[in-house]
Design an enzyme around this catalytic site. Structure first.
Site, PDB file in Angstrom:
ATOM      1  N   HIS A 194     -22.926  92.398  41.208  1.00 57.74           N
ATOM      2  CA  HIS A 194     -21.816  91.245  41.859  1.00 57.74           C
ATOM      3  C   HIS A 194     -21.352  90.627  40.737  1.00 57.74           C
ATOM      4  O   HIS A 194     -21.669  89.494  40.424  1.00 57.74           O
ATOM      5  CB  HIS A 194     -22.825  90.446  42.829  1.00 57.74           C
ATOM      6  CG  HIS A 194     -23.528  91.225  43.872  1.00 57.74           C
ATOM      7  ND1 HIS A 194     -22.675  91.299  44.996  1.00 57.74           N
ATOM      8  CD2 HIS A 194     -24.624  91.489  44.220  1.00 57.74           C
ATOM      9  CE1 HIS A 194     -23.505  92.026  45.952  1.00 57.74           C
ATOM     10  NE2 HIS A 194     -24.644  91.911  45.459  1.00 57.74           N
TER      11      HIS A 194
ATOM     12  N   GLU B 149     -18.625  88.908  41.451  1.00 54.66           N
ATOM     13  CA  GLU B 149     -18.044  87.564  42.207  1.00 54.66           C
ATOM     14  C   GLU B 149     -19.221  86.494  41.886  1.00 54.66           C
ATOM     15  O   GLU B 149     -19.106  85.421  42.136  1.00 54.66           O
ATOM     16  CB  GLU B 149     -17.954  87.791  43.639  1.00 54.66           C
ATOM     17  CG  GLU B 149     -19.099  88.094  44.495  1.00 54.66           C
ATOM     18  CD  GLU B 149     -19.707  89.374  44.665  1.00 54.66           C
ATOM     19  OE1 GLU B 149     -19.444  90.299  43.512  1.00 54.66           O
ATOM     20  OE2 GLU B 149     -20.183  90.059  45.334  1.00 54.66           O
TER      21      GLU B 149
ATOM     22  N   CYS C 143     -21.660  96.312  46.064  1.00 57.01           N
ATOM     23  CA  CYS C 143     -23.022  96.377  46.885  1.00 57.01           C
ATOM     24  C   CYS C 143     -23.122  97.137  48.061  1.00 57.01           C
ATOM     25  O   CYS C 143     -22.576  98.347  48.123  1.00 57.01           O
ATOM     26  CB  CYS C 143     -23.280  94.856  46.987  1.00 57.01           C
ATOM     27  SG  CYS C 143     -25.146  95.037  47.396  1.00 57.01           S
TER      28      CYS C 143
END
Lengths: 229, 753
Positions: free
Chosen positions: A203, A205, A86
């Site tokens: 993302h 994560e 990002c």
């Protein structure tokens, strides 16, 4: 494996990233303040998401000139693996470690939603456990993630198998409807020529914990941890 | 120089007006208030002193119309650590952790400048929470806009949503839920109510109170400019047409600076340097200095030359009344100033010691080598007027005969469901929440639309102690109000807002712990409006008492009127509940085919003030559904038990649109269908809005129905879940895909038009 997550003023997804790393490696990664000028010898450097310097100039542009970035670039030249997600991807573009540009989303709105990603290069250290053609479902959360590249860059990316991920539908079809932000050729993530640096808007994560929507992002972290073990 | 006339000499020419009763009236002080101010000061006040009095005594800061009635709200429970009166309320959530939360309005600024108004509303409420030492973990917001047909509505929706997104996303705090409704009564006064929930450790909670004598007064954050002067006064008056000219009173937000302020404050708060702290919100430096001084029983002497300033030649009046954002005032332990300064400089923020606390309880202000203000502190707070404003006669609505409101010719249950699911109030708000980062921090358990409440994990802030903190707990958060019920019957409407909040938390698997409220009303000087206010407060009080659901913080926003047209009474309830283990949180979507669908609670078929009546018959008529608080408590506890014992797979409360809309929502959320076995064609059965009802699904209906509660409470089996489509016994076959398309279509199409 030693991991350093770089913190800039305005970074806000460092904890998400640290949780993902901890789950895969069993220990906490180092958080490094951007005013540091000696990074030591990490195996993996992560540039996490957020709004570094408020994104008041161009996203990632100020961070690209931060003291710690000189050191990140030096590490990159030595072959240290770097993951930018990002805002971190935006920094990698601004430092020219990766080519192209990230423009405002075609809707001109911030978008936070789950998207499907088709793995284009399934052999890199970042993607080996995913495998070519596999689909993962991870969220995007950005206002300026519309990847733009001219034809020369696109050819270069394709010819060298540097596109890591493209936005796709649930069946892996790369369609306009599946493209959340208007990115050229649905590109969601790219690598450098040596495949030591990955930059991506989505993302992974945020798809790694039991309580999250799914855990398909774990495979990316497991790939890199296995490669660097 | 106590009570001596203040001499002005060598200072820039400020051209300040004479202080007269007429000026008082312009600034919202009536004649009695003006004269009281004169007698307190004992001489002619300076313009600065006058400004401080007028803003401290404004409705926004003094709660002069509401204070008397707010005392009726229950504010205590064994788990309440801090009730109303501080920056936010605090509850104990176990393991040495506390949840800190509050809701606050930014209605007037958001109407004038929607992006900045909403953004700074979000920034302000987050500051209230982290001022107390909490890391914000979730934001939600309750938004009310005018009719979709009104020419300003689209622009306001777009600006407000972008503003909330712009601020919250940059701060890295997930915006996880809320409500968006439309009604013509908000055409001239939209409502933007923002709520933040944070968590802190018990021994790291900070208060405004506690300052002592001769301690340094420290200013941190952004520089002060001329923005937002008299924002609090603007929020204390009705609008007239053309109010957009007030734009200079709207503050400009800088979420990046606030993110730095958050991190710097939490870093400093991990030590022991701060004695007392107050954010600079409404009335800026004035109210923060006065709050700290009043709560500490001390005075404050400020040297405004030392305040970091963004503009040249600001007057003391402007500095004291500016509402520039991202600023805090704190009292630091003597000797700790330099250590604190290092932290703020690390984060590139301004840090200045601007004065000291004094034994004498006075507010003294020096600048340009002169004294501009020397007034006693306690009267600014304690002598602020309190009004028992007259109430009107507010008749109870006449009951209606549901038979008269059958489904119109040419329509049927199927088409009515389509109409309701796609009406502005019920249609999917995906267009809104996809602009909010609802996942940042990585602790979001239920994303918008997945459960009756937003659910976020509340992780331990420090590394787990040996044998200590469990990492699994989560908080459920919901905002609720049904303004049309409050308009028809303020008392029942107030009760209902609390009951719906309670239900949303129970259906998510949470024990309802406490609420914050945001009481939005019209002009309290009108007896009917005052009746609405008092009725709603009394209804909230009764429900909160019965449900052991105390009010721990809140905000009152009055004068939401334009050209004499008031908003619907809108007392928004922000509820927080505790889920000891997130794995036992509950979502609303159907999970698998073949499960039994069970309705808990009695269906009488109450159509008064229902969405059905409004959308199908064009009527806002009749009494709202009565709320049986005992049933609410029993049924809520029962649903929580079912979740805890893992007897159910989905739970959803029944509210707007009644039973059939609730079933449709469960089907859409789970992408499953259902076959219903209840033979009934009465719209009152399917669309009535009777309270205290839940729908649950179970794999084991025999075990569930054998429980004692199922003999004591009204419980009804509705049918079974299926792979596709919602089938009604009278042959209606409703496609879930079509329902989803209808629900998802309205808002994006409206915004694109």
């Amino acid at each position: 494996m030693k991991t350093s997550i770089i913190l800039f003023p305005g970074t806000n997804r460092e904890k998400d990233m640290a949780m993902a790393l901890k789950r895969v490696t069993g220990h906490d990664p180092a958080l490094v303040w951007h005013k540091e000028t000696d990074l030591g010898t990490p195996d993996l450097i992560i540039l996490p998401g957020g709004f570094s310097y408020g994104d008041y100039l161009r996203c990632g542009a100020m961070a690209a000139h931060s003291p710690v970035m000189k050191e990140v670039i030096a590490c990159a030249e030595r072959g240290t693996r770097i993951l930018g997600v990002c805002n971190g991807f935006q920094m990698l573009i601004e430092t020219h470690l990766l080519p192209g540009a990230l423009l405002k989303n075609k809707t001109l709105k911030f978008i936070c939603k789950h998207v499907n990603l088709k793995t284009e290069n399934g052999e890199s250290e970042f993607t080996s456990k995913l495998g070519k053609g596999s689909v993962i479902n991870v969220p995007v959360a950005h206002g300026e993630g519309n990847y733009f590249a001219n034809d020369d860059i696109l050819h270069e990316l394709d010819d060298n198998d540097r596109v890591a991920f493209r936005y796709c539908d649930g069946n892996g079809a790369v369609t306009d409807e599946a493209n959340p932000n208007g990115s050229t050729a649905n590109i969601a993530g790219i690598m450098n020529k040596r495949k030591t640096i990955l930059g991506m808007m989505p993302h992974p994560e945020n798809a790694t914990q039991d309580w999250q929507d799914n855990k398909s992002g774990l495979l990316l972290f497991e790939s890199i941890v296995e490669a660097l073990a | 120089m106590t009570n001596a006339a203040i001499q002005k000499h060598n200072h820039p020419a400020f051209n300040e007006p004479d202080v007269t009763p007429a000026l008082g009236a312009e600034h919202g002080l009536n004649e009695d208030e003006y004269n009281l101010m004169l007698s307190i000061i004992g001489r002619a006040p300076s313009f600065t002193e006058f400004g401080i009095f007028s803003v401290m005594w404004s409705e926004h800061c003094s709660y002069k119309s509401s204070r008397l009635h707010l005392k009726k709200l229950p504010t205590e429970a064994p788990w309440v650590i801090q009730g109303p009166g501080e920056n936010a309320g605090v509850i104990d959530i176990g393991d040495n952790q506390a949840a800190i939360f509050k809701m606050e309005s930014h209605n007037h600024p958001s109407f004038i400048e929607p992006y900045q108004g909403a953004a700074t509303g979000v920034g302000g409420i987050m500051r209230d929470v982290f001022t107390m030492g909490a890391r914000p973990i979730a934001n939600i917001n309750a938004l009310r806009f005018g009719s979709p047909e009104h020419p300003k509505t689209r622009h306001l929706v777009d600006g407000v949503v972008s503003g909330i997104a712009g601020y919250g996303n940059c701060m890295g705090v997930p915006t996880v839920g809320g409500e968006v409704n439309f009604h013509p009564s908000y055409n001239g006064n939209i409502l933007v109510n923002a709520m933040t929930v944070g968590i802190a450790e018990h021994d790291k909670i900070y208060y405004a109170r506690g300052a002592g004598i001769d301690q340094p007064v420290v200013y941190v954050g952004s520089k002060t400019g001329r923005d937002g002067i008299h924002g609090a006064t603007m929020a204390s008056a009705e609008f007239e047409e053309g109010v957009e000219g007030n734009r200079p009173t709207v503050q400009v937000g800088d979420p990046f600076t606030e993110k730095l302020l958050l991190e710097a404050c939490l870093e400093l708060m991990s030590g022991d340097a701060i004695i007392s702290i107050q954010d600079m919100g409404a009335a800026g430096l004035t109210s923060s200095a006065v709050e700290i001084a009043d709560k500490g029983g001390i005075g404050v002497a400020l040297d405004l030359d030392l305040v970091p300033q963004r503009e040249d030649m600001m007057s003391p009046y402007e500095l004291m009344l500016s509402e520039s954002q991202e600023r805090m005032l704190m009292i630091v332990k003597p000797g700790k100033e330099d250590m604190a300064r290092v932290i703020f400089e690390k984060w590139d923020l301004d840090f200045a010691v601007i004065g000291r606390t004094t034994k004498e309880q006075r507010l003294k202000i020096n600048m340009y080598g002169e004294c501009w203000c020397d007034i006693p502190v306690p009267p600014l707070v304690d002598d602020a007027p309190v009004y028992d404003r007259p109430q009107g006669h507010y008749p109870k609505p006449e009951s209606i005969d549901p038979i008269a409101y059958s489904i119109p010719d040419g329509s049927d249950l199927h088409s009515v469901l389509h109409t309701l699911i796609s009406c502005p109030d019920m249609a999917s708000k995906r267009w809104v929440w996809e602009q909010y980062d609802h996942l940042v921090m990585g602790e979001t358990v239920a994303e918008p639309g997945q459960a009756d409440a937003a659910i976020v994990k509340a992780p331990p802030l420090s590394p787990p102690q040996a044998g200590g903190i469990k990492g699994g707990k989560a908080l459920a958060i919901s905002s609720d109000c049904t303004p049309r019920y409050c308009q028809a019957d303020p008392f029942e409407g107030g009760k209902q807002a609390v009951a719906e909040s309670y239900r949303n938390l129970c259906a998510s698997g949470a024990r309802p712990m406490a609420v914050t409220n945001n009481l939005n009303f019209g002009n309290p000087e009108k007896p009917d409006i005052m009746s609405q206010f008092v009725g709603c407060v009394e209804g909230i009080a009764e429900a909160c008492k019965e449900l052991h659901y105390p009010v721990i913080s809140g905000n009152v926003s009055l004068y939401n009127e334009t050209s004499g047209e008031a908003i619907l009474p809108t007392p928004v309830i922000g509820g927080v509940g505790l889920i000891p283990d997130w794995k036992k949180s509950m979502s609303l979507g159907f999970k698998a085919p073949g499960e039994t669908i069970i309705l808990i609670g009695e269906t009488k078929g109450h159509l008064g003030q229902s969405l059905y009546l409004r959308e199908i018959h064009g009527l806002e008529k009749g009494p709202p559904p009565p709320v049986d608080l005992k049933a609410e408590r029993w049924h809520g506890e029962f649903v929580r038990r079912l979740i805890d014992e893992e007897l159910i797979t989905a739970a959803h409360d029944i509210s707007d649109g009644g039973l059939l809309c609730a079933l449709a929502e469960m089907a859409m959320a789970g992408n499953r269908g259902a076959t219903l076995t209840i033979e009934n064609n009465d719209p009152a059965f399917w669309f009535g809005e009777d309270q205290a009802r839940y729908i649950v699904t179970t794999k084991d209906p025999d075990a569930l129905l054998a429980l004692d509660e199922c003999k004591a409470f009204p419980v009804m089996t509705l049918g079974k879940t299926t792979e596709f489509d919602l089938n009604l016994p009278n042959g209606h076959n409703i496609s879930i895909r079509e329902l989803k398309e209808l629900s998802e279509k309205w808002l994006p199409a409206y915004m694109a038009a």
